[in-house]
Scaffold this active site. Structure first.
Site, PDB file in Angstrom:
ATOM      1  N   ASN A 164       1.211  -1.512   0.149  1.00  0.00           N
ATOM      2  CA  ASN A 164       0.249  -0.077  -0.032  1.00  0.00           C
ATOM      3  C   ASN A 164       0.812   1.524   0.324  1.00  0.00           C
ATOM      4  OD1 ASN A 164      -2.058   1.779   0.754  1.00  0.00           O
ATOM      5  ND2 ASN A 164      -2.524   1.467   2.640  1.00  0.00           N
ATOM      6  N   TRP A 165       0.210   1.801  -1.325  1.00  0.00           N
ATOM      7  CA  TRP A 165       2.047   2.860  -1.733  1.00  0.00           C
ATOM      8  C   TRP A 165       0.917   4.000  -0.613  1.00  0.00           C
ATOM      9  CZ3 TRP A 165       3.943   2.875  -7.024  1.00  0.00           C
ATOM     10  CH2 TRP A 165       4.936   1.884  -7.194  1.00  0.00           C
ATOM     11  N   HIS A 180      -9.671   1.429   5.543  1.00  0.00           N
ATOM     12  CA  HIS A 180      -8.606   1.709   5.853  1.00  0.00           C
ATOM     13  C   HIS A 180      -8.480   2.111   6.462  1.00  0.00           C
ATOM     14  CE1 HIS A 180      -3.707   2.926   5.793  1.00  0.00           C
ATOM     15  NE2 HIS A 180      -3.318   1.430   5.442  1.00  0.00           N
ATOM     16  N   SER A 231       3.476  -1.391  10.892  1.00  0.00           N
ATOM     17  CA  SER A 231       4.295  -1.063  11.411  1.00  0.00           C
ATOM     18  C   SER A 231       5.126  -2.952  10.287  1.00  0.00           C
ATOM     19  CB  SER A 231       4.856  -1.002  12.249  1.00  0.00           C
ATOM     20  OG  SER A 231       4.943  -0.053  11.978  1.00  0.00           O
ATOM     21  N   GLY A 253       2.497  -1.300   4.425  1.00  0.00           N
ATOM     22  CA  GLY A 253       2.698   0.572   4.323  1.00  0.00           C
ATOM     23  C   GLY A 253       4.158   0.625   4.122  1.00  0.00           C
ATOM     24  N   GLY A 254       4.841   1.370   4.871  1.00  0.00           N
ATOM     25  CA  GLY A 254       6.477   2.061   4.828  1.00  0.00           C
ATOM     26  C   GLY A 254       7.183   1.194   3.666  1.00  0.00           C
TER      27      GLY A 254
END
Ligand code: PEP
Length: 236
Positions: A7-8, A91, A200, A221-222
């Site tokens: 997920n950018w 989300h 995370s 994500g990150g």
């Protein structure tokens, strides 16, 4: 097969998306890894597409309406037409920043089904809910949006505790595993359900989290912004 979704969020231009794809493709030559899905911003869908079909595309959101005078919105049908097979729905950033609740999310799920997009439906408690012992209650409330979603169709649910998203503090494998069992019980009528963990996830914690929780994969994500770290997670 395990499922790994990148997920950018609101990151990457088309050029950056192409670079990511080239790098991911180079790394995939080594083999391994599960089923890969990339969720770029709408503007980079084309650039993130893999001509060889090694990964598929998700959008990060769809409108709750099929079409109409809704300036700035993108419909599920448009996302499918642009190459998406999947859509992230609910989300926590959309729930919090855009105030999306059960009613609007149920409509988004219906739009996804009309467009033949498989929803990746996100649930998860906030830190306050967790501290108040309300994790289970929160999940019960959040899956209500799925009440009218046909149980025979494939569904992905991502358990993403809000306090773990982008904080560097992931859930323990035990907590994620307990949430997985609870979600599976709540959705026991589903015939094709995969449950992911998100929050995370890094190359460092991914192997223990995956094996210890029994999850079917991760929503990342990150750590999905770099092809190297995303592939390290997906191939661990
Ligand atoms: C997310 O936003 O879906 C997510 C899991 O983010 P991160 O991996 O950065 O915590």
């Amino acid at each position: 097969m395990k499922l790994f979704v990148a997920n950018w969020k609101m990151h990457k231009t088309r050029g950056e998306a192409r670079e990511f794809g080239e790098e991911l493709g180079r790394r995939m030559v080594v083999g391994g890894g599960g089923e890969i899905v990339v969720a770029p911003p709408f503007t980079a869908l084309d650039a993130a597409r893999d001509g060889r079909g090694r990964w598929s595309l998700a959008c990060q959101n769809v409108s709750d309406e099929p079409e109409g005078a809704l300036t700035g919105e993108i419909s599920a049908r448009m996302a499918a037409d642009a190459g998406c097979r999947w859509a992230i729905v609910g989300h926590s950033e959309r729930r919090r920043v855009f105030r999306e609740g059960t009613e609007v999310l149920a409509k988004k799920l219906a739009r996804c089904r009309e467009a033949e997009l498989t929803p990746i439906f996100c649930v998860g408690e906030t830190a306050e809910e967790r501290d108040a012992g309300l994790t289970a209650t929160t999940l019960v409330r959040q899956v209500e949006a799925l009440a009218a979603d046909p149980a025979a169709l494939p569904l992905v649910v991502a358990y993403e505790p809000v306090w773990a998203i982008g904080t560097g503090r992931s859930a323990t494998a035990e907590d994620a595993g307990a949430a997985r069992v609870h979600i599976a019980q709540l959705l026991s009528d589903r015939r094709d359900l995969r449950i992911l963990y998100g929050g995370s996830v890094t190359p460092g914690n991914a192997p223990a989290l995956l094996s210890g929780s029994g999850m079917d994969g991760f929503l990342v994500g990150g750590a999905s912004l770099s092809a190297a770290s995303f592939w390290a997670i997906a191939s661990a």
